[in-house]
Design a protein around this motif. Sequence first.
Motif, short mmCIF file in Angstrom:
data_model
loop_
_atom_site.label_atom_id
_atom_site.label_comp_id
_atom_site.label_asym_id
_atom_site.label_seq_id
_atom_site.Cartn_x
_atom_site.Cartn_y
_atom_site.Cartn_z
N ALA A 32 0.90 -1.10 -0.19
CA ALA A 32 0.08 0.10 -0.04
C ALA A 32 0.76 1.37 0.05
N SER A 33 2.19 1.23 -0.27
CA SER A 33 3.05 2.47 -0.18
C SER A 33 2.93 2.95 -1.77
N LYS A 34 3.17 4.17 -1.86
CA LYS A 34 3.29 4.97 -3.03
C LYS A 34 4.50 4.66 -3.73
N ALA A 35 5.68 4.01 -2.95
CA ALA A 35 6.77 4.08 -3.64
C ALA A 35 7.17 2.45 -3.99
N ARG A 36 6.09 1.66 -3.71
CA ARG A 36 6.25 0.21 -4.12
C ARG A 36 6.78 -0.01 -5.45
N ASN A 37 7.87 -0.85 -5.58
CA ASN A 37 8.48 -1.53 -6.40
C ASN A 37 9.32 -0.48 -7.10
N ALA A 38 9.72 0.42 -6.21
CA ALA A 38 10.67 1.61 -6.90
C ALA A 38 11.93 0.91 -7.17
N GLY A 39 12.43 -0.08 -6.56
CA GLY A 39 13.61 -0.86 -6.78
C GLY A 39 14.92 -0.51 -6.15
N TRP A 40 16.05 -1.44 -6.60
CA TRP A 40 17.35 -1.30 -5.75
C TRP A 40 17.96 -0.02 -5.83
N LEU A 41 17.66 0.92 -6.95
CA LEU A 41 18.39 2.08 -6.97
C LEU A 41 17.71 3.16 -5.96
N ALA A 42 16.41 3.12 -5.59
CA ALA A 42 15.69 3.75 -4.53
C ALA A 42 16.12 3.41 -3.15
N ILE A 43 16.40 2.08 -3.05
CA ILE A 43 17.05 1.70 -1.88
C ILE A 43 18.46 2.23 -1.67
N THR A 44 19.45 1.95 -2.55
CA THR A 44 20.80 2.35 -2.33
C THR A 44 20.78 3.69 -2.12
N PHE A 45 20.29 4.80 -2.96
CA PHE A 45 20.16 6.26 -2.57
C PHE A 45 19.68 6.53 -1.29
N GLY A 46 18.50 5.73 -1.27
CA GLY A 46 17.81 6.02 0.25
C GLY A 46 18.74 5.77 1.40
N TRP A 47 19.41 4.77 1.39
CA TRP A 47 20.39 4.44 2.48
C TRP A 47 21.57 5.42 2.42
N GLY A 48 22.09 5.72 1.32
CA GLY A 48 23.06 6.83 1.35
C GLY A 48 22.66 8.08 2.06
N PHE A 49 21.53 8.67 1.41
CA PHE A 49 20.91 9.88 2.16
C PHE A 49 20.61 9.65 3.51
N ALA A 50 20.36 8.59 3.91
CA ALA A 50 20.13 8.15 5.36
C ALA A 50 21.41 8.44 6.37
N VAL A 51 22.60 7.77 5.55
CA VAL A 51 23.78 8.09 6.35
C VAL A 51 24.13 9.49 6.58
N LEU A 52 24.04 10.35 5.28
CA LEU A 52 24.13 11.66 5.38
C LEU A 52 23.51 12.47 6.46
N THR A 53 22.24 12.20 6.57
CA THR A 53 21.41 12.90 7.56
C THR A 53 21.87 12.54 8.88
N ALA A 54 21.95 11.07 9.02
CA ALA A 54 22.41 10.70 10.55
C ALA A 54 23.80 11.38 11.00
N VAL A 55 24.75 11.29 10.05
CA VAL A 55 26.04 11.75 10.37
C VAL A 55 26.09 13.37 10.79
N TYR A 56 25.49 14.12 9.92
CA TYR A 56 25.35 15.30 10.12
C TYR A 56 24.76 15.65 11.61
N THR A 57 23.63 14.97 11.98
CA THR A 57 23.03 15.40 13.25
C THR A 57 23.81 14.71 14.33
N SER A 58 24.36 13.73 14.41
CA SER A 58 24.96 13.15 15.50
C SER A 58 26.48 13.61 15.55
N ALA A 59 27.33 13.97 14.46
CA ALA A 59 28.73 14.39 14.58
C ALA A 59 28.91 15.31 15.67
N PRO A 60 28.43 16.36 15.90
CA PRO A 60 28.75 17.32 16.94
C PRO A 60 28.55 16.76 18.29
N LEU A 61 27.98 15.69 18.72
CA LEU A 61 27.77 14.89 19.78
C LEU A 61 28.80 13.77 20.05
#
Length: 266
Positions: A32-61
Amino acid sequence: MSSSDIFIGETIGTAILILLGGGVCAAVTLKASKARNAGWLAITFGWGFAVLTAVYTSAPLSGAHLNPAVTLALALKDNGIEWSQVPTYWGGQLLGAMIGAALVWVAYYGQFHAHLTDKEIVGGPGAETTKAKAVEARETGAGPVLGIFSTGPEIRNAVQNVATEVIGTIVLVLAVLTQGLNDSGKGLGTLGALITSLVVVSIGLSLGGPTGYAINPARDLGPRIVHALLPLPNKGGSDWSYAWVPVVGPLIGAAIAAGIYNVAFA
């Protein structure tokens, strides 16, 4: 940095990492997700951006390790972090991974329920599960949404699966140690966040096919525990027979990468 800063930073950062990384897996997987079957590219870039967001948030601490393998490598690295800090990093990472996985469930609560109560998904006429996958699910106990939470191999061969995780983690950790650290050499800097996120995308595209590229023990183990605990209907098993691979493989890879760094770069 204090122990409390390390624990809080790693908890928050890893929670964001898993929320966004697991979130893209949920978006692509759930019916029931709007992004269903978006594929491996979506997953790999999604994880990459997840790392980017998480690192920028937590690096100062905490310096934004967000990965027990990275923490291990920084403890083994010449003039790296103190060994006494390792349990604090690992504890925050595991807790954060579990929180992030639980938040994915909250965000996609309706989609999880719709997916796991759909006869086409969990069994019945026209079910999407192939015969081969059905046999594997019976043998391993891997449920139909386990891939949202943790990784699993396409071909179940322990030696190859561990080797794949070792190789991927070596690439990740060498990139962190040679390009991504801040001035103190004990965490990721501003530029390091961007470099690391792009490396994660590259690993996913090039080496993610065989096992789903955990390259992070907390990323796999924490959400797997949450999958086992959540009250999901028809969720199936959590494939504990495989769970050691994405823990042991990345830790071995991190140790090898730290050794290479100390010999060749330090």
